[in-house]
Design an enzyme around this catalytic site. Sequence first.
Site, PDB file in Angstrom:
ATOM      1  N   ASP A   1      95.370  -7.005  41.844  1.00  0.00           N
ATOM      2  CA  ASP A   1      94.088  -6.302  41.876  1.00  0.00           C
ATOM      3  C   ASP A   1      94.270  -4.821  42.214  1.00  0.00           C
ATOM      4  OD1 ASP A   1      91.380  -6.134  41.623  1.00  0.00           O
ATOM      5  OD2 ASP A   1      90.949  -6.752  43.681  1.00  0.00           O
TER       6      ASP A   1
ATOM      7  N   HIS B   1      96.007  -0.447  33.810  1.00  0.00           N
ATOM      8  CA  HIS B   1      96.438  -1.830  33.532  1.00  0.00           C
ATOM      9  C   HIS B   1      97.886  -1.846  33.014  1.00  0.00           C
ATOM     10  CE1 HIS B   1      92.561  -3.446  34.483  1.00  0.00           C
ATOM     11  NE2 HIS B   1      91.930  -2.834  33.491  1.00  0.00           N
TER      12      HIS B   1
ATOM     13  N   LEU C   1     113.328 -19.625  35.757  1.00  0.00           N
ATOM     14  CA  LEU C   1     112.128 -19.025  36.356  1.00  0.00           C
ATOM     15  C   LEU C   1     110.941 -19.380  35.476  1.00  0.00           C
ATOM     16  CD1 LEU C   1     110.876 -17.001  38.502  1.00  0.00           C
ATOM     17  CD2 LEU C   1     111.108 -15.263  36.759  1.00  0.00           C
TER      18      LEU C   1
END
Length: 300
Positions: free
Chosen positions: A34, A51, A148
Amino acid sequence: MSWISETKYRWYETLAMNIIRCGRVPRHIAFIMDGNRRFAKSEHIPKIDGHSKGFEKLAECLRWCLDAGIQEVTTFAFSIENFKRTEDEVNGLLDLAKEKFEKLLAEEDKLKQHGVRIRVIGNISLLPLELQQVIARAMICTEKNDKLFLNIALSYTSHDEMTQAVEAVLRHGSDTLESEDINERLLDECMYTRQSPAPDLLFRTSGESRISDFLMWQLSTTVLYFTRVLWPQITIWNFLASILTYQRASHHLDNFKEQNCRDEKHLIKTSSCFTDRVQSFLYRLDMYRREFLLKLSKVK
Ligand code: FPP
Ligand code: MG
């Protein structure tokens, strides 16, 4: 910008990472990334560049996770609530996601070398078809990697996840399941996250201490870590501080989890979960979901 950045650590960062690795490291960490727009505002750059910086930080963070020995990462990239943002921002974010998944397909060998498997969790049918297709290809082409696990929540909310789980039971189980088969374990197997253990640690940036409809089914024993730093500005020190918080808290959690496990066993015994009926339902559901992805990945 690649999905796993090539970070060069300073000697004292390596030392701190090694010290942290002596303790218990979370197996699975979740991120709420955020603060991208506040970061963009503070830097006088367009929102979408905020972003993009957020994606670069994710790539850096994945490198820290790999080097710390974390095996699974789930990150909140786009909430269903985010569709309510301006058309420009929504399109910008979805285009960015498409560009990054295309890049990922071009980096198949590097992901294989690091053993990274990508899974998108969320209601992808709400996304533009071209994005759905590239997501399906990314999931299929990394499905054999197993070092992963990177779960990207796109077009996701927990409320939707739970609703879809109930819908799956009704749609695919109406002719096999009996009412006594419906229990927590069955619903858990119908969640988007059915292949993952619950996160051990949730990390949220930008000073908000909320869960924001993210993994609400899964977080009951997760350690929560909130920092005021905006996502694009986090450093390895914020990351290591979160692991330290987990290490301090996990000791108390062990007793609690043990109790939880006993309760769960009791639940299973009394509700006859995983009968042949349940197993055949789950098999059918898995087949349906895989077929859906395969079909999407092949659409030209
Ligand atoms: C929250 O900050 C961030 C988002 C809604 C988008 C996060 C997306 C990325 C980092 C790109 C990731 C892309 C892929 C493909 C994984 P915010 O917009 O709520 O910022 P604010 O809190 O300052 O308003
Ligand atoms: Mg925000």
